[in-house]
Design an enzyme around this catalytic site. Structure first.
Site, PDB file in Angstrom:
ATOM      1  CG  ASN A 103      -1.769   1.205   1.241  1.00 23.73           C
ATOM      2  OD1 ASN A 103      -1.572   2.297   1.299  1.00 23.73           O
ATOM      3  ND2 ASN A 103      -3.083   0.903   1.181  1.00 23.73           N
TER       4      ASN A 103
ATOM      5  CB  CYS B  57      -7.256  10.222 -12.984  1.00 24.23           C
ATOM      6  SG  CYS B  57      -7.333   9.054 -11.729  1.00 24.23           S
TER       7      CYS B  57
END
Length: 409
Positions: free
Chosen positions: A291, A352
């Protein structure tokens, strides 16, 4: 009085009327009208081509109708459309011609970008000799338009294969029958692409049309990969590396000056593909499964330092409701990275998330810099590659932010 012909009766039948707000939106050249602004839509079947009128009955143009989406109207022309398949074919050919003028130094790029190419609900990407398409609306999924898409792509591009990538969530929202991703035509669904460069000097990637996210690769970042490599140096870390787009450019691009490059991602299949991509280019890089948030926290606590860090996370805000949480996530991510960068270092940070606007993103990064007691200079403020055109009147086509920053204490 003469009787109406069957065709004129059909046209009269397949029409919708909009509220003043909906009509104003179309007159401002935004192609979407939401269901709440459709005041009349009598007996219009799913995916129909409809004539659109304002509250007084004035003709505004022709649209694709969805019986299930909140976006009920997607304009395809501000005039009449006597032949939808012919118009679809014409627009695809125009999109291909547009890319021939703009796209250089690659055999992997977007050919059709939905509304930005005046073909709502259609995405088409080229990956060398394989074409990948996504159909996102009822009208484009109907046989006449679908057949026109396939036939035009075959004739214009002569690919070795055409694959369809299916988004089950979108098909469910559009109330379309379930469909599996697969090979629609031809023999090939995989290829080797040159993301930036040619077969002899370019950075190459494996492409599998039936695997991976989106249509198989993140083509919108292609030009940003090369731009980041222009400034990258020293020890580099690519967080959220996916299949190695930024990492391989930082390691292999002729302009890059990186002594080492490490890629981090939580997806083992993505890292396995990244390793294959590195081997395809004759290099070995360090890939870490984990992660990125946790790893950056651990590295910052351990006083690990880098000269270049790339942050290219997935979208944090998929709806407006997610905005506040997303801004917090971007700030935390950038703050951790800034604490790990040496003076003179380079931060490449991306979003994004369409709902995170350019000013929002700049503000979040500035806040992170303030908390990290760093000064940032903007080297480049970038968006998606030129094969992903932006329509000024359709803000939804502008969704990608990529900041390349120089870091000082």
């Amino acid at each position: 009085m003469p009787k109406k012909s069957a065709s004129s009766a059909k046209r009269a039948e397949l029409s919708v009327k909009l509220s003043t707000r909906g009509a104003t939106r179309l007159q401002a050249r935004h192609p979407w009208v939401y269901r709440s602004d459709v005041t009349e839509a009598n007996a219009v079947p799913p995916g129909a081509l409809v004539r659109v009128h304002d509250p007084r009955g004035k003709f505004l143009g022709t649209a694709l109708y969805s019986s299930s989406s909140q976006i009920a109207i997607r304009m395809i022309s501000h005039g009449s459309v006597p032949d939808l398949p012919a118009l679809v074919a014409e627009r695809i050919r125009a999109a291909i011609a547009y890319r021939k003028e703009l796209v250089r130094n690659t055999d992997a790029y977007r050919i059709v970008f939905s509304e930005a190419d005046f073909l709502p609900g259609l995405i088409v990407d080229r990956y060398n000799d394989v074409i990948s398409l996504q159909i996102l609306t009822q009208a484009m999924d109907a046989a006449p338009a679908r057949e026109a898409v396939l036939q035009t792509l075959k004739e214009a591009l002569q690919p070795a294969g055409i694959v369809e990538r299916v988004d089950p969530r979108i098909r469910e929202l559009e109330q379309l029958p379930p469909r599996q991703s697969g090979l629609l035509w031809g023999e090939k669904s995989s290829s080797v692409i040159c993301m930036n460069g040619d077969e002899t000097s370019g950075i190459r990637f494996h492409y599998d049309g039936l695997e991976g996210q989106k249509t198989g690769a993140f083509l919108d970042q292609r030009e940003n990969y090369a731009a980041a490599a222009e400034y990258a140096h020293g020890e580099a870390l690519d967080a959220f590396c996916y299949q190695g787009g930024f990492a391989l450019h930082l390691a292999l691009h002729p302009a890059a000056k990186c002594s080492s490059v490490t890629g981090v991602d939580s997806s083992r299949p993505a890292l396995e593909m990244a390793e294959k991509n590195a081997a395809l280019n004759g290099r070995e890089l360090e890939w870490i499964e984990g992660n990125a948030f946790d790893l950056l926290r651990e590295y910052a606590a351990a006083n690990r330092r880098y000269d270049t860090i790339v942050l290219d996370p997935p979208a944090f805000a998929k709806t407006k409701r997610d905005l506040e949480k997303a801004l917090g996530g971007y700030k935390e991510l950038n703050l951790r990275a800034l604490k790990m960068l040496r003076p003179g270092g380079i931060l490449v940070t991306c979003s994004c998330s369409f709902h995170v606007g350019a000013s929002d993103f700049l503000g979040v990064v500035a806040d992170a810099a303030q908390d990290a007691h760093k000064s940032l200079r903007v080297i480049e403020n970038r968006g998606a590659a030129k094969d992903h055109p932006i329509l000024l009147n359709v803000p939804e086509t502008s969704y990608l932010q990529c900041l390349i920053l120089s870091v000082s204490n």
